[in-house]
Design a protein around this motif. Structure first.
Motif, mmCIF file in Angstrom:
data_model
loop_
_atom_site.group_PDB
_atom_site.id
_atom_site.type_symbol
_atom_site.label_atom_id
_atom_site.label_comp_id
_atom_site.label_asym_id
_atom_site.label_seq_id
_atom_site.Cartn_x
_atom_site.Cartn_y
_atom_site.Cartn_z
ATOM 1 N N GLY A 1 -0.339 -4.637 3.933
ATOM 2 C CA GLY A 1 -0.885 -4.382 2.898
ATOM 3 C C GLY A 1 -2.206 -5.331 2.068
ATOM 4 N N ARG B 1 -9.114 -0.640 4.461
ATOM 5 C CA ARG B 1 -8.155 0.952 3.880
ATOM 6 C C ARG B 1 -7.889 1.385 4.792
ATOM 7 N NH1 ARG B 1 -8.392 1.255 -1.074
ATOM 8 N NH2 ARG B 1 -7.789 4.194 -1.226
ATOM 9 N N THR B 2 -6.433 2.025 4.960
ATOM 10 C CA THR B 2 -6.733 3.244 6.100
ATOM 11 C C THR B 2 -5.831 4.637 5.355
ATOM 12 O OG1 THR B 2 -5.655 0.790 7.128
ATOM 13 C CG2 THR B 2 -4.700 3.174 8.091
ATOM 14 N N PRO C 1 1.252 -1.309 -0.285
ATOM 15 C CA PRO C 1 -0.447 0.422 -0.286
ATOM 16 C C PRO C 1 1.130 1.289 0.011
ATOM 17 C CG PRO C 1 -0.125 -0.793 2.172
ATOM 18 C CD PRO C 1 0.550 -2.363 1.147
ATOM 19 N N GLY D 1 -6.508 6.042 2.742
ATOM 20 C CA GLY D 1 -6.632 5.892 1.612
ATOM 21 C C GLY D 1 -6.541 4.719 0.553
ATOM 22 N N ALA D 2 -4.906 4.026 1.630
ATOM 23 C CA ALA D 2 -4.798 2.465 0.863
ATOM 24 C C ALA D 2 -5.176 1.264 1.541
ATOM 25 C CB ALA D 2 -3.347 2.941 0.833
ATOM 26 N N ASP D 3 -5.057 1.006 -0.031
ATOM 27 C CA ASP D 3 -5.440 -0.418 0.845
ATOM 28 C C ASP D 3 -4.394 -1.412 1.828
ATOM 29 O OD1 ASP D 3 -7.157 -0.566 -1.148
ATOM 30 O OD2 ASP D 3 -6.193 -1.187 -2.367
ATOM 31 N N GLN E 1 -10.884 1.724 7.690
ATOM 32 C CA GLN E 1 -12.062 1.702 7.184
ATOM 33 C C GLN E 1 -12.456 0.094 6.367
ATOM 34 O OE1 GLN E 1 -12.199 4.377 3.618
ATOM 35 N NE2 GLN E 1 -14.834 4.685 3.579
ATOM 36 N N SER F 1 -19.559 0.568 3.834
ATOM 37 C CA SER F 1 -18.595 0.722 5.142
ATOM 38 C C SER F 1 -18.744 1.014 6.348
ATOM 39 C CB SER F 1 -17.810 2.388 4.171
ATOM 40 O OG SER F 1 -18.658 2.933 4.936
ATOM 41 N N GLU G 1 -16.806 -5.109 -0.627
ATOM 42 C CA GLU G 1 -16.280 -5.686 -2.041
ATOM 43 C C GLU G 1 -17.624 -6.741 -2.893
ATOM 44 O OE1 GLU G 1 -12.706 -7.928 -1.390
ATOM 45 O OE2 GLU G 1 -11.296 -5.378 -0.569
ATOM 46 N N ASP H 1 -5.205 -7.301 -0.115
ATOM 47 C CA ASP H 1 -6.533 -7.418 0.267
ATOM 48 C C ASP H 1 -7.072 -8.124 1.382
ATOM 49 O OD1 ASP H 1 -8.422 -8.032 -0.392
ATOM 50 O OD2 ASP H 1 -9.207 -8.831 -1.830
ATOM 51 N N VAL I 1 -14.492 -1.314 3.620
ATOM 52 C CA VAL I 1 -14.778 -1.131 2.481
ATOM 53 C C VAL I 1 -15.522 -2.326 1.892
ATOM 54 C CG1 VAL I 1 -14.922 -0.787 -0.097
ATOM 55 C CG2 VAL I 1 -12.986 0.634 2.041
#
Length: 237
Positions: free
Chosen positions: A138, A161-162, A13, A164-166, A195, A209, A199, A140, A197
């Motif tokens: 990082g 996500r943290t 990430p 803004g990055a996976d 966060q 979310s 899928e 999935d 998200v």
């Protein structure tokens, strides 16, 4: 909610862990990074590590207009690291999970057999009056929540996500940092800004979310390859 987690596509990430606990490429920093044994002046440490949560992993979301909170009893990750903080994830598990609307799941070991990239990095990146560094997990990392709604089985799949990055990103605190989140005398990680998200593969009624938080400690091995994680660690430049 049934919350077995799966790890796949561990990609670095842009921005982890705790933690916990339990830890892929971290945010850029002008400082170099050295993982050390025991103290700020200890010998550089390279070898196996384990990150274990202290207390529960907590999450919340809105489901069909209701605020739903949940906890997972624990999480644990194991891997390898160089003294410069680069490493590889080798094992991960999550404890039993429970939610405020009566859903639950058993403890689950995560299958990393299909993960092509397990690389990682702990970064020394101090903030005055705060953390000493950052650790990033990082890719999935997923949690799957299942439950009965009006007699139908609903499946909700969430990635993390943290910033803004996976993936998961945790602030890291040395064992003597007065701002560390836990009283434990250990290297620690904490995040309050995870966060969730939704899928693909999730039911349409699943919330898009949610948010999560947790804290963890990290240790290495005093005897390499022993599987006994009793070595205190310390992060410096």
């Amino acid at each position: 909610m049934n919350a077995p987690a799966r790890l796949a596509r561990l990609a670095a990430p842009a921005a982890a862990a705790c933690a916990a606990l339990a830890l892929a490429a971290g945010p850029a920093s002008a400082a170099t990074t050295t993982v050390r044994q025991d103290t700020a002046t200890g010998a550089p440490y390279a070898g196996n590590w384990q990150i274990s949560t202290v207390g529960t992993l907590n999450f919340s979301t809105s489901f069909l207009g209701m605020n739903v909170t949940g906890t997972c009893d624990s999480a644990q990750m194991q891997g390898t690291t160089t003294s410069a903080g680069a490493g590889e994830l080798t094992a991960a598990s999550i404890g039993a999970c429970h939610t405020s609307n009566g859903f639950s799941s058993p403890a689950t070991a995560l299958d990393l057999g299909g993960v092509s990239d397990r690389s990682g990095q702990i970064s020394y990146d101090p903030v005055q009056g705060g953390r000493d560094g950052v650790i990033a997990i990082g890719g999935d990392l997923r949690i799957t929540l299942k439950g009965q709604v009006l007699g139908l089985t609903v499946t909700c799949i969430y990635g993390f996500r943290t910033g803004g990055a996976d993936g998961l990103t945790f602030d890291v605190y040395n064992r003597d940092n007065p701002n560390r989140p836990l009283p434990d005398d250990d290297l620690q990680g904490k995040s309050d800004a995870i966060q969730l998200v939704r899928e693909s593969g999730s039911s349409s009624v699943c919330p898009s979310s949610g948010t999560g938080s947790g804290a963890a400690i990290g240790r290495g091995e005093s005897t390499p390859g022993s599987g006994v994680f009793d070595r205190k660690l310390y992060l410096t430049s």
